[in-house]
Design a protein around this motif. Sequence first.
Motif, short mmCIF file in Angstrom:
data_model
loop_
_atom_site.label_atom_id
_atom_site.label_comp_id
_atom_site.label_asym_id
_atom_site.label_seq_id
_atom_site.Cartn_x
_atom_site.Cartn_y
_atom_site.Cartn_z
N LEU A 1 0.81 -1.23 0.00
CA LEU A 1 0.00 0.00 0.00
C LEU A 1 0.83 1.27 0.00
O LEU A 1 0.31 2.36 -0.25
CB LEU A 1 -0.91 0.03 1.25
CG LEU A 1 -1.92 -1.10 1.39
CD1 LEU A 1 -2.82 -0.85 2.60
CD2 LEU A 1 -2.77 -1.27 0.13
N HIS A 2 2.13 1.17 0.31
CA HIS A 2 2.93 2.40 0.46
C HIS A 2 4.23 2.27 -0.34
O HIS A 2 5.24 1.77 0.17
CB HIS A 2 3.21 2.65 1.94
CG HIS A 2 3.78 4.00 2.23
ND1 HIS A 2 3.25 4.87 3.17
CD2 HIS A 2 4.83 4.68 1.70
CE1 HIS A 2 3.94 5.99 3.20
NE2 HIS A 2 4.93 5.89 2.31
N CYS A 3 4.18 2.72 -1.59
CA CYS A 3 5.36 2.66 -2.45
C CYS A 3 5.38 3.90 -3.35
O CYS A 3 4.44 4.14 -4.11
CB CYS A 3 5.30 1.38 -3.29
SG CYS A 3 6.72 1.18 -4.38
N HIS A 4 6.46 4.68 -3.23
CA HIS A 4 6.57 5.90 -4.04
C HIS A 4 7.18 5.58 -5.40
O HIS A 4 8.25 4.96 -5.49
CB HIS A 4 7.48 6.92 -3.35
CG HIS A 4 6.93 7.45 -2.06
ND1 HIS A 4 6.37 8.71 -1.95
CD2 HIS A 4 6.83 6.90 -0.82
CE1 HIS A 4 5.98 8.92 -0.70
NE2 HIS A 4 6.25 7.83 0.01
N LEU A 5 6.49 6.07 -6.44
CA LEU A 5 6.95 5.83 -7.81
C LEU A 5 8.35 6.43 -8.05
O LEU A 5 9.24 5.75 -8.58
CB LEU A 5 5.93 6.47 -8.76
CG LEU A 5 6.21 6.40 -10.25
CD1 LEU A 5 6.30 4.95 -10.73
CD2 LEU A 5 5.12 7.14 -11.03
N LEU B 1 -2.24 9.34 5.00
CA LEU B 1 -1.35 10.49 5.17
C LEU B 1 -0.06 10.09 5.87
O LEU B 1 -0.09 9.32 6.84
CB LEU B 1 -2.06 11.58 6.00
CG LEU B 1 -3.37 12.11 5.41
CD1 LEU B 1 -4.05 13.07 6.41
CD2 LEU B 1 -3.15 12.84 4.09
N HIS B 2 1.08 10.58 5.36
CA HIS B 2 2.34 10.40 6.09
C HIS B 2 2.21 11.13 7.43
O HIS B 2 1.90 12.33 7.45
CB HIS B 2 3.51 11.04 5.32
CG HIS B 2 4.04 10.21 4.20
ND1 HIS B 2 3.40 10.12 2.99
CD2 HIS B 2 5.16 9.45 4.10
CE1 HIS B 2 4.11 9.33 2.20
NE2 HIS B 2 5.18 8.92 2.83
N ALA B 3 2.46 10.43 8.51
CA ALA B 3 2.38 11.07 9.83
C ALA B 3 3.09 10.20 10.87
O ALA B 3 3.10 8.97 10.76
CB ALA B 3 0.92 11.27 10.25
N GLY C 1 0.85 6.70 6.96
CA GLY C 1 2.17 6.28 6.50
C GLY C 1 3.17 6.39 7.62
O GLY C 1 3.37 7.47 8.17
N HIS C 2 3.76 5.25 8.00
CA HIS C 2 4.79 5.12 9.05
C HIS C 2 4.18 5.07 10.45
O HIS C 2 4.21 4.03 11.08
CB HIS C 2 5.87 6.21 8.94
CG HIS C 2 6.49 6.27 7.59
ND1 HIS C 2 7.25 5.25 7.09
CD2 HIS C 2 6.42 7.21 6.59
CE1 HIS C 2 7.65 5.55 5.86
NE2 HIS C 2 7.15 6.73 5.52
N GLY C 3 3.70 6.20 10.97
CA GLY C 3 3.01 6.19 12.28
C GLY C 3 3.88 5.80 13.46
O GLY C 3 3.36 5.60 14.58
N THR D 1 7.55 -1.08 1.27
CA THR D 1 8.95 -0.72 0.95
C THR D 1 9.22 0.77 1.09
O THR D 1 10.36 1.17 1.19
CB THR D 1 9.29 -1.11 -0.50
OG1 THR D 1 8.44 -0.39 -1.38
CG2 THR D 1 9.16 -2.61 -0.72
N ASP D 2 8.19 1.61 0.96
CA ASP D 2 8.31 3.07 0.89
C ASP D 2 8.94 3.47 -0.45
O ASP D 2 8.27 4.04 -1.30
CB ASP D 2 9.12 3.64 2.05
CG ASP D 2 8.77 5.09 2.35
OD1 ASP D 2 7.73 5.57 1.85
OD2 ASP D 2 9.51 5.75 3.10
N ASN D 3 10.23 3.18 -0.63
CA ASN D 3 10.93 3.54 -1.87
C ASN D 3 11.89 2.42 -2.22
O ASN D 3 12.88 2.22 -1.52
CB ASN D 3 11.71 4.84 -1.66
CG ASN D 3 10.79 6.02 -1.35
OD1 ASN D 3 10.16 6.57 -2.24
ND2 ASN D 3 10.69 6.37 -0.08
#
Length: 339
Positions: free
Chosen positions: A14-18, A198-200, A221-223, A278-280
């Motif tokens: 769910l959390h992967c930056h292009l 939301l990243h927070a 995102g992260h938390g 993975t995030d990135n």
Amino acid sequence: MEEQIIQHLPKIELHCHLDGSVRPHILERLAQEQGNPLPYSSAELASKLTAPEDCESLLEYLERFDIVLPYLQTAEAIELISYDLIEQVAEENVAYIEVRFAPLLFAHQGLTINQIVEAVIAGLKRGEEVFGVKSNALLCGMRHHTNSDNKAVVEATKNYLNNGVVGFDIAGDEAQFPADLYTDLITLAKKYAIPLTLHAGECGCPQNVLTSIKLGATRVGHGIAIAKDDAILAECKERGTVIEMCPTSNFQTKAVTKLEDYPFKKFMDAGLNICINTDNRTVSNTTLTKEYTKLHKWYNIDYRCMEQLNHNAVNGAFISDNEKEQLHTLLKTAYYDYK
Ligand SMILES: O=c1[nH]cnc2c1ncn2[C@H]1C[C@H](O)[C@@H](CO)O1
Ligand SMILES: [Zn+2]
């Protein structure tokens, strides 16, 4: 437990930056096609694109994006990196992925937001046709952008909602720009019934998580910072907030510095809906397989736990109940033999 089996089992991300997941050889190809040579040799490039071991903060982590962004200013380049991301995740059996990006970071040479969003959707669709991986896009506002620029991204999210785009996020340097600066923006997104992740809580401030969920984010995102605030952690549990953990990235950005402070076990034991990401892929030099392998080494998690983390991701995904049911069934069937 073998890395090969983890690679083979279906996974959800769910959390992967292009823009944080552009493979070095793809960037070299873009540089050559665009006649704009990279300042690094092939041998140097991978390490330049990856956040250093001794990265000091999220801000330093984010500097890695400066190398790649100048090459992502054409529709062809954006389509290609989107397709390539699907190729990457297909290699480790990701069944569904939500891919996030900030359209305005690709608009430095005149592309419109619509052209950018359509190029991403085209690349993701081509990826699905070739590799069978389902995906949707999430649009990011950026903390350092103006309110009116970020509003334009919310409007674009509304226009493409359920046509390739399924939600809105705010990314960038959380330490300098806390969540309450974006109350109007998030309220506008809510008015349009846009799902929010939301990243927070990436930069030590649990209050940003509370603000985000109160404003309507169902995912965070992260938390990480909620580990030090039991009341906010309890609020997340109560609401069923999905916490998108990104272990490798969390150490690089100094969301945590010591393994004993990483709150994976704490969040699991508290019954939070956490999922693994993975995030990135390039900036963090990782894959989902590597992230799960790390968790196995650190906490001895078994396949049953991995399956649960993936079901949590499905529950948080911005897709229909019918699509969720299909993914739950796929997971149950595939993990059955490994329990
Ligand atoms: O972990 C992150 N936290 C905050 N912002 C991030 C993170 N990873 C990437 N970004 C930023 C940099 C990218 O250019 C932008 C959109 O993908 O999002
Ligand atoms: Zn992120």
